[in-house]
Design a protein around this motif. Structure first.
Motif, PDB file in Angstrom:
ATOM      1  N   ARG A 125      10.069  37.795   2.076  1.00 32.05           N
ATOM      2  CA  ARG A 125      11.133  38.257   3.206  1.00 32.05           C
ATOM      3  C   ARG A 125      12.529  37.829   2.595  1.00 32.05           C
ATOM      4  NH1 ARG A 125       9.288  36.745   9.382  1.00 32.05           N
ATOM      5  NH2 ARG A 125       7.259  37.906   9.189  1.00 32.05           N
ATOM      6  N   VAL A 126      12.791  36.922   2.020  1.00 32.80           N
ATOM      7  CA  VAL A 126      14.037  36.582   1.468  1.00 32.80           C
ATOM      8  C   VAL A 126      14.555  37.637   0.365  1.00 32.80           C
ATOM      9  CG1 VAL A 126      15.297  35.001   0.133  1.00 32.80           C
ATOM     10  CG2 VAL A 126      13.884  34.240   1.738  1.00 32.80           C
ATOM     11  N   GLU A 127      13.560  38.053  -0.413  1.00 33.86           N
ATOM     12  CA  GLU A 127      13.731  39.218  -1.466  1.00 33.86           C
ATOM     13  C   GLU A 127      14.173  40.421  -0.718  1.00 33.86           C
ATOM     14  OE1 GLU A 127      14.462  39.769  -5.395  1.00 33.86           O
ATOM     15  OE2 GLU A 127      13.997  37.842  -4.440  1.00 33.86           O
ATOM     16  N   ASP A 128      13.284  40.835   0.157  1.00 36.28           N
ATOM     17  CA  ASP A 128      13.814  41.975   0.966  1.00 36.28           C
ATOM     18  C   ASP A 128      15.032  41.897   1.315  1.00 36.28           C
ATOM     19  OD1 ASP A 128      11.301  42.743   0.253  1.00 36.28           O
ATOM     20  OD2 ASP A 128      10.102  42.369   2.145  1.00 36.28           O
ATOM     21  N   PHE A 129      15.239  40.761   2.246  1.00 33.33           N
ATOM     22  CA  PHE A 129      16.772  40.723   2.692  1.00 33.33           C
ATOM     23  C   PHE A 129      17.779  40.717   1.784  1.00 33.33           C
ATOM     24  CE2 PHE A 129      20.332  37.967   3.913  1.00 33.33           C
ATOM     25  CZ  PHE A 129      20.624  38.411   5.065  1.00 33.33           C
ATOM     26  N   LYS A 130      17.547  40.168   0.521  1.00 33.43           N
ATOM     27  CA  LYS A 130      18.464  40.210  -0.656  1.00 33.43           C
ATOM     28  C   LYS A 130      18.802  41.811  -1.077  1.00 33.43           C
ATOM     29  CE  LYS A 130      18.068  37.136  -3.909  1.00 33.43           C
ATOM     30  NZ  LYS A 130      17.283  36.430  -4.816  1.00 33.43           N
ATOM     31  N   LYS A 131      17.645  42.497  -0.969  1.00 34.27           N
ATOM     32  CA  LYS A 131      17.991  43.744  -1.535  1.00 34.27           C
ATOM     33  C   LYS A 131      18.463  44.567  -0.370  1.00 34.27           C
ATOM     34  CE  LYS A 131      13.603  43.692  -4.423  1.00 34.27           C
ATOM     35  NZ  LYS A 131      12.158  44.321  -4.496  1.00 34.27           N
ATOM     36  N   ASN A 132      18.172  44.538   0.769  1.00 31.50           N
ATOM     37  CA  ASN A 132      18.905  45.140   1.936  1.00 31.50           C
ATOM     38  C   ASN A 132      20.128  44.812   2.601  1.00 31.50           C
ATOM     39  OD1 ASN A 132      16.479  46.906   1.472  1.00 31.50           O
ATOM     40  ND2 ASN A 132      15.228  45.593   2.973  1.00 31.50           N
ATOM     41  N   TYR A 133      20.376  43.367   2.237  1.00 33.58           N
ATOM     42  CA  TYR A 133      21.744  43.061   2.954  1.00 33.58           C
ATOM     43  C   TYR A 133      22.818  43.604   2.360  1.00 33.58           C
ATOM     44  CZ  TYR A 133      25.227  39.838   4.171  1.00 33.58           C
ATOM     45  OH  TYR A 133      26.602  39.253   4.688  1.00 33.58           O
ATOM     46  N   LYS A 134      23.833  44.195   3.171  1.00 31.10           N
ATOM     47  CA  LYS A 134      24.927  44.808   2.825  1.00 31.10           C
ATOM     48  C   LYS A 134      26.050  44.265   3.755  1.00 31.10           C
ATOM     49  CE  LYS A 134      22.672  49.017   1.224  1.00 31.10           C
ATOM     50  NZ  LYS A 134      22.580  50.504   1.276  1.00 31.10           N
ATOM     51  N   PRO A 135      26.941  43.365   3.408  1.00 34.65           N
ATOM     52  CA  PRO A 135      27.931  42.703   4.215  1.00 34.65           C
ATOM     53  C   PRO A 135      28.854  43.916   4.682  1.00 34.65           C
ATOM     54  CG  PRO A 135      27.634  41.560   2.082  1.00 34.65           C
ATOM     55  CD  PRO A 135      26.847  42.853   1.838  1.00 34.65           C
ATOM     56  N   GLN A 136      29.024  43.924   5.807  1.00 30.92           N
ATOM     57  CA  GLN A 136      29.987  44.835   6.422  1.00 30.92           C
ATOM     58  C   GLN A 136      31.287  44.698   5.983  1.00 30.92           C
ATOM     59  OE1 GLN A 136      28.932  47.089   8.737  1.00 30.92           O
ATOM     60  NE2 GLN A 136      26.799  46.426   8.670  1.00 30.92           N
ATOM     61  N   PRO A 137      31.711  45.877   5.466  1.00 25.72           N
ATOM     62  CA  PRO A 137      33.333  45.766   4.745  1.00 25.72           C
ATOM     63  C   PRO A 137      34.110  45.633   5.811  1.00 25.72           C
ATOM     64  CG  PRO A 137      32.386  48.095   4.759  1.00 25.72           C
ATOM     65  CD  PRO A 137      31.254  47.241   5.285  1.00 25.72           C
TER      66      PRO A 137
END
Length: 236
Positions: free
Chosen positions: A84-96
């Motif tokens: 789950r952490v790995e998936d989160f790291k791949k899909n996480y995109k901070p809102q500009p």
């Protein structure tokens, strides 16, 4: 009335005994399980759901079943968390943060909200970096353990047969993962020879072409060990 009081006392006494037995089982289970991600409440729940017969003690089968089950669950739990952490790291995109158009000065309240949002983003990024570092450390530990096993086997194939000397030679070593096993063996064989002479003296060659180096010393050590125990001048 007297019977009701007697029954009440028996129930309370029995509950106290069961509680003490559960605490003893929980303590022993925690020792056998070692470091774990499970909380004491989780282990308590397992003990309650897997009671033993009243008046009996947990046997080896009980402990093996409990430890194997909990370790299996922990492995799956750790795997799920890492996935789950790995998936989160791949899909996480901070809102500009959208560019601020020329406007009058922003009220202090909005400044506070933006600062809070940036602080939350910084804290999340810090936690992700710490988690990534921890996962990298665990991977590195596994790689080192695998190299230790391979280098040990390869050095024994080169007649480095004294287990004690070999263990001392490789104790606390961090292998260069860029090198092959053969290169590491070439690097550590001279260190084994030096350690052998330091531990065993210079009477026997550390290694010989026929594989006798170190083996003669081990055989003699085992002979005198047995002889001493048999005659009573060597303690166990």
């Amino acid at each position: 009335m007297q019977k009701a009081l007697s029954d009440s006392f028996f129930i309370q006494h029995k509950h106290k005994i069961n509680t003490m037995e559960q605490e003893k089982i929980l303590s022993t289970l925690s020792e056998k399980l070692g470091e774990t991600s499970f909380s004491p409440q989780t282990l308590q729940t397992y003990v309650e759901l897997n009671p033993i017969a009243e008046g009996s003690e947990p046997d080896e089968a009980y402990w093996n079943k409990a430890v194997n089950f909990l370790k299996g669950m922990q492995g799956q739990y750790n795997h799920d968390v890492a996935t789950r952490v790995e998936d989160f790291k791949k899909n996480y995109k901070p809102q500009p943060t959208p560019p601020t158009p020329p406007t009058p000065p922003v009220p202090p309240k909005n400044d506070d909200e933006l600062e809070k949002k940036l602080k939350e983003d910084d804290e999340l990024e810090k936690k992700l970096k710490e988690l990534e570092a921890r996962l990298d450390a665990e991977d590195s530990k596994k790689v080192q353990a695998d190299l230790l096993k391979k280098v040990t086997a390869a050095m024994k194939a080169k007649q480095a047969n004294d287990d004690y000397v070999l263990s001392k030679t490789l104790q606390g070593v961090t292998f260069d993962t860029k090198k092959t096993v053969d290169e590491l063996v070439t690097e550590f064989l001279p260190k084994y020879d030096a350690e052998y002479k330091a531990c065993r003296g210079y009477g026997t060659a550390p290694r010989t072409s026929d594989g006798s180096g170190g083996t003669q010393h081990n055989a003699a050590s085992r002979y005198f060990e047995r002889k001493g125990k048999k005659e009573g001048w060597k303690k166990n």
